[in-house]
Design an enzyme around this catalytic site. Sequence first.
Site, PDB file in Angstrom:
ATOM      1  N   SER A   1      10.903 -10.823   3.473  1.00 34.07           N
ATOM      2  CA  SER A   1      11.963 -11.016   4.452  1.00 34.07           C
ATOM      3  C   SER A   1      13.145 -11.722   3.819  1.00 34.07           C
ATOM      4  CB  SER A   1      11.445 -11.852   5.632  1.00 34.07           C
ATOM      5  OG  SER A   1      12.505 -12.202   6.503  1.00 34.07           O
TER       6      SER A   1
ATOM      7  N   TYR B   1       6.963 -18.782   9.417  1.00 36.80           N
ATOM      8  CA  TYR B   1       7.012 -17.381   8.998  1.00 36.80           C
ATOM      9  C   TYR B   1       7.725 -17.248   7.655  1.00 36.80           C
ATOM     10  CZ  TYR B   1       8.684 -12.509   9.010  1.00 36.80           C
ATOM     11  OH  TYR B   1       8.995 -11.223   8.678  1.00 36.80           O
TER      12      TYR B   1
END
Length: 258
Positions: A146, A159
């Site tokens: 990400s 996350y």
Amino acid sequence: MTNLDGKIALVTGGSKGIGRAIAARLARDGALVAVHYGHDETAAKETVASIERAGGRAFAVSAALGVDGDVAKLFTALEAELRERTGDFHLDIVVNNAATGAGSISATTPEEFDKVFAVNVKAPFFIVQKALSVLRDGGRVVNISSADTRIALPFELAYSMTKGALDVFGRSLAQELGGRAITVNTVAPGPTPTERTAHLFADERIRAGMAGASALGRTAEPEDVADIVGFLASDDARWVTGQVIDATGGMFLGPQAG
């Protein structure tokens, strides 16, 4: 379009969003794709059906990740399906896409923290460990990370930490597996409309802000990410390994022109 004829691919979290687009892309290029899902059997069957309607080959395999016995269950199901379909059990491509989210330092509970690391870090690690005995030399491992690893988003702190771990995993694994001509690369998407991010894209102001932060002036579609994975899975990318590919359309490269 690249040529993956005769290749077998496993895509975790392949029933929805970016994973679905990746599965479709690899199948379109000729691979037989194992579409892994954790809970949503209907979505997985829809993904397989869509691939088959387009002339591709795919099947669904179920295993909830982040729980005891998850990798063993996944590979038991995978082996059974592949031996029935091909008479053999091997893989050429492993795409670690499945992930879950967790939030800020003030809101994340110990249970949520453990779960996000179990799904996003522990599962990919042990999936690759298990796959190494059946992953053919010259194979491909692609991990989906990400842009959160370079863009500070405090509301996704836990996350983001898991994706940072995945970046390190890919680089070190590439060094270890190079002797077998297995490449390992990581793709780091920016904001992309999926079920997990639907609440963001539903707000036009937020969506416009995300698009304005990109050098290309828009947000991604799952297919934008899938096409990068298609390249990395192909022989065209045989000399690319240990890399983190930024797939954000150039988010926050610098001040926008006035």
